[in-house]
Design an enzyme around this catalytic site. Structure first.
Site, PDB file in Angstrom:
ATOM      1  N   TYR A  59       0.841  -1.188   0.000  1.00  0.00           N
ATOM      2  CA  TYR A  59       0.000   0.000   0.000  1.00  0.00           C
ATOM      3  C   TYR A  59       0.882   1.247   0.000  1.00  0.00           C
ATOM      4  CZ  TYR A  59      -3.712  -3.225   1.565  1.00  0.00           C
ATOM      5  OH  TYR A  59      -4.606  -4.269   1.691  1.00  0.00           O
ATOM      6  N   SER A 207     -12.899  -5.445   2.064  1.00  0.00           N
ATOM      7  CA  SER A 207     -13.947  -4.870   1.201  1.00  0.00           C
ATOM      8  C   SER A 207     -15.332  -5.317   1.646  1.00  0.00           C
ATOM      9  CB  SER A 207     -13.712  -5.254  -0.263  1.00  0.00           C
ATOM     10  OG  SER A 207     -12.505  -4.721  -0.739  1.00  0.00           O
ATOM     11  N   GLY A 210     -18.304  -3.826  -0.217  1.00  0.00           N
ATOM     12  CA  GLY A 210     -18.321  -3.909  -1.674  1.00  0.00           C
ATOM     13  C   GLY A 210     -17.617  -2.740  -2.330  1.00  0.00           C
ATOM     14  N   GLY A 212     -17.486   0.178  -1.382  1.00  0.00           N
ATOM     15  CA  GLY A 212     -18.366   1.345  -1.308  1.00  0.00           C
ATOM     16  C   GLY A 212     -19.730   1.157  -1.931  1.00  0.00           C
ATOM     17  N   PHE A 213     -19.885   0.116  -2.743  1.00  0.00           N
ATOM     18  CA  PHE A 213     -21.147  -0.063  -3.468  1.00  0.00           C
ATOM     19  C   PHE A 213     -22.321  -0.270  -2.511  1.00  0.00           C
ATOM     20  CE2 PHE A 213     -24.277  -2.144  -6.159  1.00  0.00           C
ATOM     21  CZ  PHE A 213     -24.142  -1.471  -7.358  1.00  0.00           C
TER      22      PHE A 213
END
Length: 331
Positions: A59, A207, A210, A212-213
């Protein structure tokens, strides 16, 4: 804050903090981030009872570990710091050029992470991706040496297949397995999660929203800034995006019934999947952190869970990565 126990008796907050979206990671990978707000977010997480923080050598590369190290400099006690190694990073371009889980790189990466984080011991060291050119027994054997030397407390794997998990665990106990898991990514439920549970290995979903979804904040692809990583995610692709919105509609409906945010519902669903599940939602701002952490005290009803299961199981349109990246998971 509630707390949970991963493998090997490793106690962590029920929700951790994924530091990947923070400053220093790529160019607007998930939108712009500032160092000041990133550090303030880490401090706020600690104040809220979060003890589990996740980063990785790649990262930045490396800049994210340095950021986390600076943020925890005077607040290390009681924290569980997790980082990951296993990517080959070109010295000139600072780009990932492949995988390297050779024993020599295991040690080199660990020493570098300790230095950047400013700590004496890494609480949880993951192999970031399984290296097909190095036997897992060699890699875990080298990781186990670091445990014996006191440089690492617990070992983890990321995106490993059941057979690999078993082989690794036979060399040294694996405390945690990190893989993508959320309402729209449930592939691990078939064989990976059962294998981890059989062996007493905790599960750390990355995640969990998702990318952010599932927060419902993104209603069109055009909502994403230029250069955002998610524009390359097949689930966000035109056609798939619209199909996946049906799942978000159900999440929003449950959220409305409870007077909560969609993000809290998505995280509460994961927490309801078992006491061995510890999601690490990523955040770069205090506001989104505080919203996510509020899922800690949201208990969904059986009807809620049934509705979410019906809306999500087998319903996601699109793979979670492009072909090249998909080839690197479940090894």
């Amino acid at each position: 804050m509630r707390y949970r126990t991963l493998g090997g008796g490793l106690e962590v907050s029920a929700l951790g903090l994924g530091c990947m979206p923070m400053a220093g990671v790529g160019a607007n990978m998930y939108g712009a981030a500032t160092k000041e707000e990133s550090i303030a977010t880490i401090h706020r997480a600690i104040d809220l009872g979060v003890t589990f923080f996740d980063t990785a050598e790649i990262y930045g590369p490396r800049a994210n570990e340095t950021l986390l190290g600076e943020a925890i400099r005077d607040r290390r006690d009681g924290l569980v710091i997790a980082t990951k190694f296993g990517m080959r990073i070109d010295a000139e371009s600072q780009r990932m050029t492949g995988l390297d889980s050779s024993p020599a790189n295991v040690r080199k990466a660990c020493e570098g992470s300790l230095r950047r984080l400013g700590i004496e011991t890494i609480d949880l060291l993951y192999q970031h991706r399984v290296d097909p050119d190095v036997a897992i027994e060699e890699t875990v054997g080298a990781m186990a040496e670091l445990v014996r030397e006191g440089k690492v407390r617990h070992l983890g794997l990321s995106e490993a297949a059941p057979a690999t998990i078993r082989r690794a665990h036979a060399v040294h106990p694996i405390a945690a397995l990190q893989s993508e898991y959320s309402l729209w990514e449930r592939g691990i439920e078939d064989d990976i999660l059962p294998t981890a549970r059989e062996l007493g290995i905790g599960f750390v979903p990355y995640s969990p929203l998702g990318r952010g979804f599932l927060t419902g904040a993104i209603t069109r692809r055009e909502d994403l800034p230029e250069g955002d990583y998610r524009l390359t995610d097949p689930r966000y692709a035109e056609g798939n995006f619209e199909a996946n919105m049906a799942m978000v509609d159900t999440v929003k409906s449950v959220a409305t019934r409870h007077g909560r945010s969609p993000a809290q519902v998505a995280l509460a669903w994961l927490l309801a999947q078992g006491e061995d599940v510890v999601p690490i939602p990523g955040s770069k701002r205090r506001a989104t952190l505080e919203d996510s952490i509020a899922a800690n005290d949201l208990d969904l009803t059986p009807d809620d869970l049934a509705a979410l299961d019906t809306a999500s199981k087998g319903k996601t349109a699109g793979d979670r990565y492009g072909a090249a990246m998909m080839a690197s998971v479940r090894k």
